[in-house]
Design an enzyme around this catalytic site. Structure first.
Site, PDB file in Angstrom:
ATOM      1  CE  LYS A  63      -4.513  -0.819  -0.444  1.00  0.00           C
ATOM      2  NZ  LYS A  63      -3.180  -0.931  -1.004  1.00  0.00           N
ATOM      3  N   GLY A  84      -6.985   7.640   5.331  1.00  0.00           N
ATOM      4  CA  GLY A  84      -6.399   6.554   4.558  1.00  0.00           C
ATOM      5  C   GLY A  84      -5.576   5.681   5.479  1.00  0.00           C
ATOM      6  CB  CYS A 140       6.671   1.441  -4.868  1.00  0.00           C
ATOM      7  SG  CYS A 140       6.289   0.307  -3.513  1.00  0.00           S
ATOM      8  CB  SER A 195       5.645  -0.434   0.406  1.00  0.00           C
ATOM      9  OG  SER A 195       4.523  -0.398  -0.442  1.00  0.00           O
ATOM     10  CB  THR A 244       2.626   1.545  -5.103  1.00  0.00           C
ATOM     11  OG1 THR A 244       3.185   1.557  -3.791  1.00  0.00           O
ATOM     12  CG2 THR A 244       1.645   2.688  -5.250  1.00  0.00           C
ATOM     13  CB  THR A 287      -0.949   0.035   1.210  1.00  0.00           C
ATOM     14  OG1 THR A 287      -1.988   0.950   0.939  1.00  0.00           O
ATOM     15  CG2 THR A 287      -0.257   0.422   2.478  1.00  0.00           C
TER      16      THR A 287
END
Length: 179
Positions: free
Chosen positions: A41, A53, A167, A132, A170, A9
């Site tokens: 989220k 969030g 990432c 992350s 993500t 996330t």
């Protein structure tokens, strides 16, 4: 001190004036496998006046959303007071202390990061990110705020899009809520 490293996330939040936007990606990862692409989220709370969030495990985050929303009701929508009370409860309650999540919350008065370690952080510049891809989204949002005229929702969305290109935890299934 417990180190929070939540994969799967990225949440980024931007506040400019009385406007705040929080954006989150949709990816849920278990180990090295993507389990879900379109998780939500980010959500509005307290009659749409607060946006929040989460990064961390979904069940823990939903439990925290519920508790935080209860605190918002108890303190008549006062973001700071509700956040302080949630942090106190989170630290003292044995069951809550085991929850693995971070919340980013905001309204027209402010933007905060809340953790189970008792952290309640208000960013100096109205920009924060967790998860992350948080460091990448944070850097992108800071650059976009300084060098563009994009509104806070556009900055949060584009910062998350940039983080998703870097990432692996993500994705580009972005949900952005702005108030």
């Amino acid at each position: 001190m417990v180190k929070h490293e939540f994969y799967a996330t990225t949440i980024v939040a931007v506040k400019r004036g009385e406007h705040v936007a929080i954006a989150g990606d949709g990816q849920v990862t278990m180990g090295n496998t993507v389990m879900k692409h379109k998780a939500k989220k980010v959500r509005r709370l307290h009659e749409g006046k607060v946006v929040a969030g989460f990064a961390g495990t979904a069940a823990d985050a939903f439990a925290l959303f519920e508790r935080f929303e209860g605190k918002l009701e108890e303190y008549h929508g006062n973001l700071q007071r509700a956040s302080v009370e949630l942090v106190k409860e989170w630290r003292l309650d044995r069951a809550l202390r085991r929850l693995e999540a971070l919340l980013v919350v905001g309204d027209k008065s402010g933007l905060l990061v809340i953790s189970g370690n008792g952290d309640l952080i208000e960013p100096d510049d109205g920009i924060t990110a967790v998860g992350s891809g948080g460091p990448m989204a944070l850097a992108a949002a800071k650059a976009l705020i300084r060098h563009t005229d994009l509104n806070c929702g556009e900055v949060a969305t584009e910062a998350l899009r940039i983080a998703s290109s870097i990432c692996i935890y993500t994705n580009e299934e972005i949900v952005c809520e702005e108030i």
